[in-house]
Scaffold this motif. Structure first.
Motif, mmCIF file in Angstrom:
data_model
loop_
_atom_site.group_PDB
_atom_site.id
_atom_site.type_symbol
_atom_site.label_atom_id
_atom_site.label_comp_id
_atom_site.label_asym_id
_atom_site.label_seq_id
_atom_site.Cartn_x
_atom_site.Cartn_y
_atom_site.Cartn_z
ATOM 1 N N GLU A 46 0.871 -1.043 0.075
ATOM 2 C CA GLU A 46 0.030 0.003 -0.016
ATOM 3 C C GLU A 46 0.835 1.398 -0.028
ATOM 4 O O GLU A 46 0.524 2.374 -0.773
ATOM 5 N N LEU A 50 0.757 4.143 -2.749
ATOM 6 C CA LEU A 50 0.484 5.555 -2.593
ATOM 7 C C LEU A 50 1.785 6.499 -3.286
ATOM 8 O O LEU A 50 1.470 7.727 -3.050
ATOM 9 N N PRO A 53 -0.553 8.483 -8.187
ATOM 10 C CA PRO A 53 -2.013 8.562 -8.032
ATOM 11 C C PRO A 53 -3.020 7.391 -8.278
ATOM 12 O O PRO A 53 -2.499 6.406 -8.826
ATOM 13 N N GLU A 57 -7.416 8.057 -2.454
ATOM 14 C CA GLU A 57 -6.154 7.931 -1.955
ATOM 15 C C GLU A 57 -6.359 8.456 -0.571
ATOM 16 O O GLU A 57 -5.586 7.900 0.307
ATOM 17 N N ARG A 60 -7.244 5.677 2.074
ATOM 18 C CA ARG A 60 -6.160 4.695 2.094
ATOM 19 C C ARG A 60 -4.761 5.269 2.782
ATOM 20 O O ARG A 60 -4.216 4.569 3.576
ATOM 21 N N ALA A 61 -4.412 6.531 2.511
ATOM 22 C CA ALA A 61 -3.408 7.030 2.838
ATOM 23 C C ALA A 61 -3.345 7.182 4.637
ATOM 24 O O ALA A 61 -2.689 6.867 5.382
#
Length: 369
Positions: A46, A50, A53, A57, A60-61
């Protein structure tokens, strides 16, 4: 009274977290313990994703930052256990975070650098003050935000009577030149370190890295491929300059390879030579009067890479930082312990001669326990 700080570093190599407990009393630098933890494969994947793009995002970040904070906390607990320290015995944690974008000066003239982290969660989990977000203030002041380790290199390796060069080879390689006369330190990113080598090794052997550089050593450097790689404009840019996976990523490698029909082992040999030749070129160009090149980071454990550096720099003593008192995988973590102390003391952590910032700045944000 001891001033104990913990430094945590997860770099562009994306292999995991290194942490140290360091005694920094009165500026003395003594590492008391070192611990490391590999990234769980899902978190590593992951964090790598990241860097480019993608969909959703922000969500998930945020979750990846939580996962990173938990892994950081695991390393902190191991360090406390190994030194028989309680949280109250540690002044602060310096937590670098995981760089996922690095665009200083880009787009709007200011740009940004983004280190994924959740220092609030880390402070909550560890019950120790946390210092984080070291790079953004330098970028706000017109600097590259990187490298930040040259000031630490000067503190731990600098000598009065000889110029030294320090080369950190993590995912990206960066050079510090420490003048003998106490003049301005020079430092900048040279280009890829281990990032492309590790990617290629994982892709073609299933191993996370080329242990000792033995695979690369069994191959043949392709001069045409090396020339295409060295034609990347970044290598010709004068400092201050910095880079990351924004530039040197698998897509860059695929584009340079094109339709070349090379054996994977020969590509690995050429990637290793790219790192060695780019670093050696910069040492000759900017550290010509250095008597020694001190190598730290994971690259210092690559015997083939170290041999190539020595062959390309025959007038210098090329050695591991372990020979100068600090093992190579402890240097960056110790640097962020040292930078955390500077933040708490309201002392500048950057060097304008390195980053190109408008001046010295206190770096970092403090998250109280």
């Amino acid at each position: 009274m001891a001033e104990r700080f913990i430094g945590l570093m997860s770099g562009t190599s994306l292999d995991g977290v290194d942490g140290v407990v360091a005694d920094l009393d009165a500026g003395r630098i003594a590492v008391l313990a070192h611990a490391s933890a590999p990234f769980p494969e899902a978190l590593r994947a992951e964090l790598l994703a990241l860097n480019t793009p993608g969909d959703n995002e922000l969500h998930r970040a945020a979750l990846a930052a939580n996962g990173l904070a938990h892994l950081y906390a695991d390393v902190v607990r191991q360090l406390l256990n190994d030194t028989a320290c309680s949280p109250a015995d540690v002044t602060a944690i310096g937590a670098h975070g995981q760089t996922i974008r690095h665009q200083p000066g880009a787009v709007d003239g200011i740009g940004y650098t983004l280190q994924l982290n959740n220092p609030a969660l880390l402070a909550e989990l560890c019950r120790i003050d946390v210092v984080a977000d070291f790079r953004s203030r330098d970028v706000a002041a017109g600097g590259q935000g990187a490298p930040l380790v040259p000031a630490f290199h000067r503190a731990v390796f600098g000598q009065v009577h000889q110029t030294l060069a320090v080369l950190n080879i993590g995912g990206i390689s960066n050079l510090s030149v420490l003048p003998a006369d106490g003049g301005p330190v020079l430092g900048f990113d040279c280009g890829p370190g281990n990032a492309l080598m590790d990617h290629w090794c994982r892709l073609h052997t299933g191993r996370p890295f080329d242990d000792g550089g033995r695979w690369a050593a069994s191959g043949r450097v392709d001069p045409l491929l090396l020339a295409r790689m060295r034609a990347e404009p970044f290598f010709a840019q004068p400092p201050p300059k910095s880079t990351g996976r924004d530039l040197f990523h698998p897509g860059w490698l695929d584009a340079v390879l094109g339709e070349a029909a090379l054996a994977p082992v020969d590509v690995q040999a050429t990637l290793t030579e790219l790192t060695a030749s780019a670093c050696a070129h910069d040492v000759r160009l900017y550290g010509g009067d250095a008597s020694a090149l001190i190598v730290c980071g994971g690259g210092a454990l690559n015997d083939h890479l170290m041999g190539r550096l020595a062959a390309l720099l025959p007038k210098l003593t090329v050695c591991s930082s372990a020979e100068r008192g600090l093992p190579p995988q402890q240097v960056e973590a110790a640097a962020f312990a040292w930078l955390a102390r500077a933040t708490l003391r309201r002392e500048p952590g950057n060097l304008a001669s390195v980053t190109g910032a408008r001046g010295a700045r206190v770096l970092g944000a403090i998250y109280p326990a």
